[in-house]
Design a protein around this motif. Sequence first.
Motif, PDB file in Angstrom:
ATOM      1  N   ARG A 192       8.051 -23.248 -30.069  1.00  0.00           N
ATOM      2  CA  ARG A 192       8.021 -22.173 -29.752  1.00  0.00           C
ATOM      3  C   ARG A 192       7.720 -20.851 -28.529  1.00  0.00           C
ATOM      4  N   ALA A 193       7.670 -20.226 -28.703  1.00  0.00           N
ATOM      5  CA  ALA A 193       7.372 -19.752 -27.197  1.00  0.00           C
ATOM      6  C   ALA A 193       7.586 -17.838 -27.284  1.00  0.00           C
ATOM      7  N   ARG A 194       6.679 -17.025 -26.841  1.00  0.00           N
ATOM      8  CA  ARG A 194       7.778 -15.623 -26.781  1.00  0.00           C
ATOM      9  C   ARG A 194       8.145 -15.855 -25.956  1.00  0.00           C
ATOM     10  N   GLN A 195       8.991 -15.884 -24.796  1.00  0.00           N
ATOM     11  CA  GLN A 195      10.323 -15.806 -23.992  1.00  0.00           C
ATOM     12  C   GLN A 195      10.371 -17.342 -23.937  1.00  0.00           C
ATOM     13  N   ALA A 196      11.422 -16.829 -23.776  1.00  0.00           N
ATOM     14  CA  ALA A 196      12.187 -17.970 -23.320  1.00  0.00           C
ATOM     15  C   ALA A 196      11.898 -19.391 -21.959  1.00  0.00           C
ATOM     16  N   LEU A 197      11.307 -20.255 -21.367  1.00  0.00           N
ATOM     17  CA  LEU A 197      10.647 -20.699 -20.616  1.00  0.00           C
ATOM     18  C   LEU A 197      11.896 -21.156 -20.313  1.00  0.00           C
ATOM     19  N   ALA A 198      12.634 -21.180 -19.638  1.00  0.00           N
ATOM     20  CA  ALA A 198      13.562 -22.396 -18.710  1.00  0.00           C
ATOM     21  C   ALA A 198      13.008 -22.640 -17.605  1.00  0.00           C
ATOM     22  N   ALA A 199      13.710 -23.343 -16.945  1.00  0.00           N
ATOM     23  CA  ALA A 199      12.635 -24.459 -15.501  1.00  0.00           C
ATOM     24  C   ALA A 199      14.204 -23.763 -14.252  1.00  0.00           C
ATOM     25  N   SER A 200      12.583 -23.012 -14.003  1.00  0.00           N
ATOM     26  CA  SER A 200      13.844 -22.535 -12.724  1.00  0.00           C
ATOM     27  C   SER A 200      13.302 -22.392 -11.661  1.00  0.00           C
ATOM     28  N   LYS A 201      12.889 -23.908 -11.515  1.00  0.00           N
ATOM     29  CA  LYS A 201      11.895 -23.625 -10.199  1.00  0.00           C
ATOM     30  C   LYS A 201      11.298 -25.509  -9.896  1.00  0.00           C
ATOM     31  N   THR A 202      11.651 -25.955  -8.837  1.00  0.00           N
ATOM     32  CA  THR A 202      11.500 -26.890  -8.430  1.00  0.00           C
ATOM     33  C   THR A 202      10.344 -27.620  -7.398  1.00  0.00           C
ATOM     34  N   SER A 203       9.925 -28.497  -7.841  1.00  0.00           N
ATOM     35  CA  SER A 203       8.449 -28.899  -6.480  1.00  0.00           C
ATOM     36  C   SER A 203       9.095 -30.186  -6.016  1.00  0.00           C
ATOM     37  N   ILE A 204       9.444 -30.572  -4.563  1.00  0.00           N
ATOM     38  CA  ILE A 204       9.514 -31.686  -4.530  1.00  0.00           C
ATOM     39  C   ILE A 204       8.849 -32.043  -2.838  1.00  0.00           C
ATOM     40  N   ILE A 205       8.487 -33.261  -2.501  1.00  0.00           N
ATOM     41  CA  ILE A 205       7.556 -33.706  -1.255  1.00  0.00           C
ATOM     42  C   ILE A 205       8.148 -34.619  -0.499  1.00  0.00           C
TER      43      ILE A 205
END
Lengths: 295, 295
Positions: A192-205
């Motif tokens: 559960r979560a208070r708001q939808a927590l969709a992946a919206s950001k990606t980090s790469i090296i």
Amino acid sequence: MKRLGYLGPPGTFTEMAAVNYLEAKLDNSSRLEAYIDIERLIMAIADGEVPAGIVPIENSLEGSVNITLDYLAHKVNLKIQAEITLPIVHNLIVKPGVKLDEIEKVISHPQALAQCRDNIKKYLGDTEIVKVNSTAEAVNQLSSRNEAAIGSRLAARRNNLEISKAGFQDESRNWTRFVLLSRPGVNLEAGRARQALAASKTSIILAPVKNRPGILHELLEEFARKNINLTKIESRPTRKTLGDYLFFIDFEGDSQDREIKEILKNLRLKSSYFKVLGSYARLEFTSEELAVEYN
Amino acid sequence: MKRLGYLGPPGTFTEMAAVNYLEAKLDNSSRLEAYIDIERLIMAIADGEVPAGIVPIENSLEGSVNITLDYLAHKVNLKIQAEITLPIVHNLIVKPGVKLDEIEKVISHPQALAQCRDNIKKYLGDTEIVKVNSTAEAVNQLSSRNEAAIGSRLAARRNNLEISKAGFQDESRNWTRFVLLSRPGVNLEAGRARQALAASKTSIILAPVKNRPGILHELLEEFARKNINLTKIESRPTRKTLGDYLFFIDFEGDSQDREIKEILKNLRLKSSYFKVLGSYARLEFTSEELAVEYN
């Protein structure tokens, strides 16, 4: 019972990030565990000693937290599961009833002292400055009426101390990004979560196959062609040779999206080193939303 | 007599950079002046209290020196006149004759301690760690036979102390870039020099007029089209708003070259903030060339 590590001791801004993260997730069963430094916490997650942990990764005034980036790049294979951004509000904290002109010594973490430099001068003149390992430690060790500490409201409240000046930092806009880390394959974002927590950001090296003029421009073309917004880029020296650089790149989008998958595939072909640190949800709190800080 | 400020106290790696710079310039008349921290030195140069000064700007393990970048971007209008790159060799320093198993406490700057973490553990086990403001301060205050400091050979020699373990850092490759700063209009590079010191690198700071997907790619196209090599890029949050970034870019070439002039003109048109930190010569010293450290 689930456990969540954070950069301690209790009362740090990282604890505030952890508490607010759990609150947003409607999680009131996880137990928080303080770790004494970033290195130990990251190694504890990598070794499976604790399933997940929260560490700072960037501050708006100080820039990247180098130790976090270096460990993620070179020492461990962990995934970023979420990003939490908090406003950083430093407070001048004293024993109850202490007036400004009684203060002869100010104690805090070197970064907090640097961020309050002008106000220290303005309100306290040439007072003695004492540096300790965290703002929380500064507040915890405040023992006399001629001392002040700079730290969080949470730490002040826990120690029954008074806030002499709230918002004591020189620049009113000050925020820190924290990341929630775990070993790969763990899915912390279920539930559960208070708001939808969709992946919206990606980090790469990545490190380009060969450093030559135009190589970064060529790499970034992959993003530009698909209209993908970069949110951060940083070149950092590799640990081996003078002049060779790794790029840390954050961008909007999920590595499971078809377009992003294609970008990542193309970048990988042009890289001698390539690592996806994760695709994750972003939680940004404003001062008003930080219920936990003020309760 | 000319004066040159540096990040002190005496015995720091910045002093070594300053001494080696003067040596390369065949300058034996300038007087070195230690400043207690980077902020004070930079402000002293800006205020005309000292005509020039040397500060660290990037370390291969720790990344950028944030305070230096922030002051150059936001607080002062100074020019980079030269870049000096030194290998950083940390040494375990003790009173003469002290054996490893006598040591119960290790004193140094937090960065030096972090860079020697594995070797401290390997050779000294769970010894007490004491953090101070500089490696030089650590060596200067070494007072008992059960203490060790981590610092430079220069500091050890000045205090008649012994090097118990040379090259004590975990990663053998470790270097720091320093910059020589002065007010605009000052030409420090005139005069004699052991080698020709032509400006070969330029540093700029810019903020794009509008942050949108592809903007960085568009900016870098200016360099790619003319085959100009970038040596560093870093986005850093502006001090004002969440999500807005400044770019720090270093590249090969002199801002007086016709091609570079054209690039700078085009970039300026696309920027809401634009600053040339300078075009300058690069001095790179290897361990063998650091005559001064070992004399």
